[in-house]
Design an enzyme around this catalytic site. Structure first.
Site, PDB file in Angstrom:
ATOM      1  N   ASN A 124     -10.753  -6.512 -14.288  1.00 17.27           N
ATOM      2  CA  ASN A 124     -11.762  -7.326 -14.970  1.00 17.27           C
ATOM      3  C   ASN A 124     -11.132  -8.384 -15.867  1.00 17.27           C
ATOM      4  OD1 ASN A 124     -14.131  -6.399 -13.852  1.00 17.27           O
ATOM      5  ND2 ASN A 124     -14.276  -4.669 -15.250  1.00 17.27           N
TER       6      ASN A 124
ATOM      7  N   LYS B 287     -20.578   4.430 -26.577  1.00 16.35           N
ATOM      8  CA  LYS B 287     -19.448   5.231 -26.099  1.00 16.35           C
ATOM      9  C   LYS B 287     -18.732   5.912 -27.269  1.00 16.35           C
ATOM     10  CE  LYS B 287     -18.466   2.580 -21.858  1.00 16.35           C
ATOM     11  NZ  LYS B 287     -18.671   3.614 -20.839  1.00 16.35           N
TER      12      LYS B 287
ATOM     13  N   ASP C  77       0.838  -1.204   0.000  1.00 18.79           N
ATOM     14  CA  ASP C  77       0.000   0.000   0.000  1.00 18.79           C
ATOM     15  C   ASP C  77       0.873   1.254   0.000  1.00 18.79           C
ATOM     16  OD1 ASP C  77      -2.797   1.178   0.343  1.00 18.79           O
ATOM     17  OD2 ASP C  77      -1.739   2.090   2.013  1.00 18.79           O
TER      18      ASP C  77
ATOM     19  N   VAL D  33     -21.409   6.245 -19.283  1.00 17.35           N
ATOM     20  CA  VAL D  33     -22.637   5.794 -19.941  1.00 17.35           C
ATOM     21  C   VAL D  33     -22.587   4.273 -20.075  1.00 17.35           C
ATOM     22  CG1 VAL D  33     -22.888   7.999 -21.142  1.00 17.35           C
ATOM     23  CG2 VAL D  33     -21.751   6.089 -22.307  1.00 17.35           C
TER      24      VAL D  33
ATOM     25  N   HIS E 108     -11.301   3.938 -14.339  1.00 20.89           N
ATOM     26  CA  HIS E 108     -12.263   2.888 -14.017  1.00 20.89           C
ATOM     27  C   HIS E 108     -12.502   2.810 -12.515  1.00 20.89           C
ATOM     28  CE1 HIS E 108     -13.219  -1.696 -13.900  1.00 20.89           C
ATOM     29  NE2 HIS E 108     -14.318  -0.971 -13.869  1.00 20.89           N
TER      30      HIS E 108
ATOM     31  N   GLU F  80      -8.634   2.304 -11.403  1.00 23.50           N
ATOM     32  CA  GLU F  80      -7.670   1.944 -12.444  1.00 23.50           C
ATOM     33  C   GLU F  80      -7.554   3.126 -13.399  1.00 23.50           C
ATOM     34  OE1 GLU F  80      -7.592  -2.617 -13.810  1.00 23.50           O
ATOM     35  OE2 GLU F  80      -9.575  -1.742 -13.928  1.00 23.50           O
TER      36      GLU F  80
ATOM     37  N   MET G 294     -23.054   4.190 -11.484  1.00 20.17           N
ATOM     38  CA  MET G 294     -21.652   4.597 -11.474  1.00 20.17           C
ATOM     39  C   MET G 294     -21.507   6.111 -11.580  1.00 20.17           C
ATOM     40  SD  MET G 294     -19.994   1.865 -10.947  1.00 20.17           S
ATOM     41  CE  MET G 294     -18.325   2.466 -11.173  1.00 20.17           C
TER      42      MET G 294
ATOM     43  N   ASN H 135     -17.806  -0.495  -8.146  1.00 22.56           N
ATOM     44  CA  ASN H 135     -19.108  -0.304  -7.515  1.00 22.56           C
ATOM     45  C   ASN H 135     -19.164  -1.013  -6.155  1.00 22.56           C
ATOM     46  OD1 ASN H 135     -21.810   0.507  -7.401  1.00 22.56           O
ATOM     47  ND2 ASN H 135     -22.527  -1.406  -8.285  1.00 22.56           N
TER      48      ASN H 135
ATOM     49  N   TYR I  56      -8.122  -4.208  -3.544  1.00 20.76           N
ATOM     50  CA  TYR I  56      -8.956  -2.996  -3.474  1.00 20.76           C
ATOM     51  C   TYR I  56     -10.074  -2.973  -4.516  1.00 20.76           C
ATOM     52  CZ  TYR I  56      -5.640  -0.801  -0.233  1.00 20.76           C
ATOM     53  OH  TYR I  56      -4.856  -0.489   0.850  1.00 20.76           O
TER      54      TYR I  56
ATOM     55  N   SER J  14     -15.320  -0.461 -18.191  1.00 20.36           N
ATOM     56  CA  SER J  14     -14.763  -1.529 -17.361  1.00 20.36           C
ATOM     57  C   SER J  14     -13.974  -2.551 -18.172  1.00 20.36           C
ATOM     58  CB  SER J  14     -15.884  -2.242 -16.592  1.00 20.36           C
ATOM     59  OG  SER J  14     -16.898  -2.672 -17.460  1.00 20.36           O
TER      60      SER J  14
ATOM     61  N   ASP K 194     -27.116  13.816 -17.866  1.00 23.72           N
ATOM     62  CA  ASP K 194     -27.753  12.622 -18.420  1.00 23.72           C
ATOM     63  C   ASP K 194     -28.806  13.073 -19.417  1.00 23.72           C
ATOM     64  OD1 ASP K 194     -27.710   9.486 -17.234  1.00 23.72           O
ATOM     65  OD2 ASP K 194     -29.437   9.991 -18.483  1.00 23.72           O
TER      66      ASP K 194
END
Length: 716
Positions: A501, A408, A296, A401, A451, A463, A325, A454, A661, A430, A344
């Site tokens: 991911n 995107k 850390d 989005v 990134h 990230e 998000m 949630n 994390y 993601s 939005d």
């Protein structure tokens, strides 16, 4: 009287002496071996003085003493027991000397006094604390326990029950709580600390505050009868097991030490403390948790190096997309003081985002973490809007989005055209390649991935993804802003799925294959939760969103066809999506979600899910718990090794902290690479080879096999 590199001994008026901690190098005081040697020298110099009336301990830093120097733990803990005794002995000699001086001692606690920094305070006769300070014994969070008298002195000052909660819990304690429990004698405002502490020391020297009785109390057995002690020990054991479980041995070991030493004198109790401390240093949990602490520090240092290069700071942010998000990103900016536009195309989404922010703020008010007026101020920093009006004034847009490359790819160039030329555009994608998304941008150097995980307010990791055209300035500003948002940024290079991911989905595919082979997903969840994960893979998919996961499948399969190829074609997770079971978001996924009889949302078994999967189950294999762990973990480990070898992530430390994390990988195992080291790479390769028939997802890299053959480790 004494001047060292870490501390000094200075005469004060009226026969009083000040022991002043102020390390010449570094921003905080720590107890390393050099400091402890100086402390003993200073105390020897003090004992040669005559007519000393009292000793005042102070700090010249904003932190009193942050604790032991954890960078010294590695070598000390690998050493023999006699060498560990010498390692702990310097502090115990010094603290026992302070406790036996022929005049009263008092410490003025400013900032933080933690671990060894608080143990030296306990050795003093009296403690005066700044109202802004915090104290505590957090050693159990490192897989150890106090080793410099904390388990001996604290219970004799504040009682067994309070000490058990302080030590086993490892939490920092604010001034009001420390005073209430009796760990300190007075709390004053910071600017009055030195003067008020000296006044109290003078009162002690004049006999108004008897210090001899305080010393006798700290050096004698606890004043508890056998029945009282038995009840306290039983209650404390139960509380620790309920909270920490069996995966963390240190809290329970600390309770056993408190129990065993309760009827002993100080010196006998210190020996019991040493033996337990020494034993804990040899556990894999200690190696993992100390390693995690150092990792850390490393990732924080890396982030600071990036942030130093930034030539500008973010003053205003925009969250583009107000879903779960986007709303979370807007809230996190606002709570850290940044004005933020939340844009939005849907009014209902904006309402959802604002309601979520309101709910999070209400919880903080309810817990006493924030005043209602301050919560209102935070909420007022979020500007929900259906238009782009004012976006030309923003410094960074964080796009959140829907996770769809076509959407995107339309939204990003459009918003870029509305921004200042120096504004930064970041995507919260993601899995989708940053270079792919940058394809239609005019200023790809100002674009990168950012990134979040949630729920945004709770998950520490961000990230930061470097595209091939992302400038170093963009990375620096984004890393600095992530830090300012209270997050832990880790920079990774671009690839499908990035780091977290990319390593999660192989495990998900491994999980899907287990179901196809007849394993019960509920059992898989139980086994992986017992192994240490906060939630099993089925529950995790429900929380993430079955639709979100399935939308990522093509990106991962196309990105890594050799390993992930056709794995998602016969997929129980995909079957749930096709049957409109999306997880928690619509109340049904692997499990069903509804309120229990107390009105609280709960997770329940739905027998129809097993029926749904029956057509794709190819055979019923009996999998042991060890097989389940291997089939879930091996693909994750191998993919992380690929990421390290390809340079997607810079070091094992960064990779391990990302999975801890970002995914909630069990902290007591220290990270994926740390776990493989603990297991041994030769044994890991044997575990993987047992399932080689399942495909290349279970095939260790050539480098892993080479390391296994040579007896190497990732943290060697």
């Amino acid at each position: 009287m004494f001047q060292g590199n870490m501390l000094s001994l200075q005469p004060l008026k009226g026969g009083f002496v000040e022991l002043h901690f102020d390390a010449q190098k570094g921003s905080v005081n720590v107890f390393n071996q050099a400091t402890l040697k100086e402390l003993l020298e200073a105390l020897n110099a003090l004992q040669s003085q005559t007519d000393v009336k009292g000793l005042l301990l102070t700090s010249g830093k904003s932190v009193f003493v942050a604790g032991a120097d954890i960078t010294e733990f590695g070598d000390a803990f690998k050493a023999s027991e006699s060498e560990r005794r010498r390692f702990l002995g310097l502090a115990n000699d010094a603290f026992n000397t302070i406790e036996s001086l022929p005049f009263p001692t008092l410490v003025a606690i400013n900032g933080f006094a933690l671990g060894g920094g608080f143990e030296v305070c306990l050795a003093c006769d009296f403690r005066v604390m700044s109202s802004k300070a915090q104290v505590g014994l957090p050693e159990t969070t490192l897989g150890i326990m106090p080793g410099w008298g904390g388990t001996v002195r604290l219970p004799r000052l504040i009682g067994f029950d309070n000490a058990a909660e302080w030590i086993a819990g490892g939490k920092h304690k604010r001034a009001a709580d420390a005073l209430k429990d009796g760990a300190v004698d007075a709390v004053v405002e910071p600017e009055l600390l030195h003067d008020e502490a000296l006044k109290m020391l003078m009162r002690a020297a004049e006999g108004e505050l008897p210090y001899e009785s305080r010393r006798e109390q700290k050096q004698s057995p606890l004043k508890m009868n056998e029945i009282e002690l038995g009840m306290s020990v039983h209650t404390s054991r139960d509380a620790v097991l309920a909270k920490a479980g069996t995966n963390y041995p240190a809290p329970l070991a600390a309770i056993e030490v408190l129990a065993k030493a309760a009827e002993m004198s100080r010196d006998e109790a210190l020996e019991v403390e040493f033996q337990a401390f020494s034993d804990l240093t040899q556990t894999p949990q200690c190696r993992a948790l100390v390693g995690m602490f150092l990792n850390d520090q490393y990732i924080s240092g890396q982030a600071k190096q990036y942030a130093k290069k930034a030539t500008k700071t973010i003053g205003h942010a925009t969250a583009l997309g107000a879903g779960i998000m986007g709303g979370g990103i807007a809230y996190q900016n606002a709570v850290k003081g940044f004005p933020v536009m939340m844009k939005d195309i849907n009014l209902a989404s904006l309402d959802l985002g604002m309601n979520e922010a309101n709910k999070l703020l209400a919880k903080r008010v309810e817990r006493g973490q924030m005043k209602p007026l301050d919560a209102g101020t935070v909420l007022s920093r979020i500007m929900p809007t259906l238009s782009y009006d004012g976006i030309e004034n923003t410094d960074i847009v964080i796009e959140a989005v829907v996770e769809n490359v076509k959407v995107k790819s339309m939204v990003l160039p459009d918003v870029e055209s509305r921004l200042r030329e120096d504004a930064i555009l970041a995507s919260n994608t993601s899995t989708i390649s940053i270079d792919l998304l940058a394809g239609n941008l005019k200023r790809p150097e100002n674009f990168c991935g950012m990134h979040f995980f949630n729920p945004v307010h709770a998950m520490p990791l961000v990230e930061v993804i470097r595209g091939s055209k992302t400038s170093e300035e963009t990375l620096a500003v984004v890393v600095a802003h992530a830090q300012a948002m209270g997050k832990k940024p880790i920079v990774v290079n671009d690839c499908p799925g990035f780091l977290v991911n990319r390593v999660l989905f192989p495990a998900v595919f491994g999980f899907d294959m287990m179901i196809v082979n007849g394993a019960d997903f509920q059992r898989i969840d139980k086994v992986m939760e017992a192994w240490g994960w906060p939630m099993g893979p089925a529950y995790l998919m429900d929380v993430v969103g079955i639709d979100t996961a399935v939308h990522c499948f093509p990106t991962m399969v196309e990105g890594y066809p050799e390993r992930m190829g056709d794995l998602c074609q016969v997929s129980p997770t995909r079957m749930l999506f096709e049957n409109e079971r999306l997880g928690q978001k619509n109340g049904k996924g692997f499990y069903v979600y509804q309120k229990d009889n107390r009105g609280k949302p709960g997770k329940f078994v739905d027998e129809s899910v097993a029926e749904l999967f029956k057509p794709v189950i190819s055979a019923y294999h009996q999998l042991s718990d060890e097989d389940i762990v291997a089939r879930y973990m091996v693909p994750m480990c191998i993919e992380l090794a690929h990421c390290l070898e390809e340079g997607i992530v810079g070091s094992p430390a960064e990779a391990d902290m990302a999975v801890v994390y970002g995914l909630g990988f069990p902290a007591f195992r220290g990270g994926v690479f740390r776990w493989m080291d603990e297991l041994g790479l030769a044994r890991f390769c044997e575990m993987a080879d047992k399932f080689s028939s399942l495909g290349k997802l279970y095939e260790p890299t050539a480098r892993m096999r080479e390391m296994a053959a040579n007896g190497e480790s990732y943290y060697g």
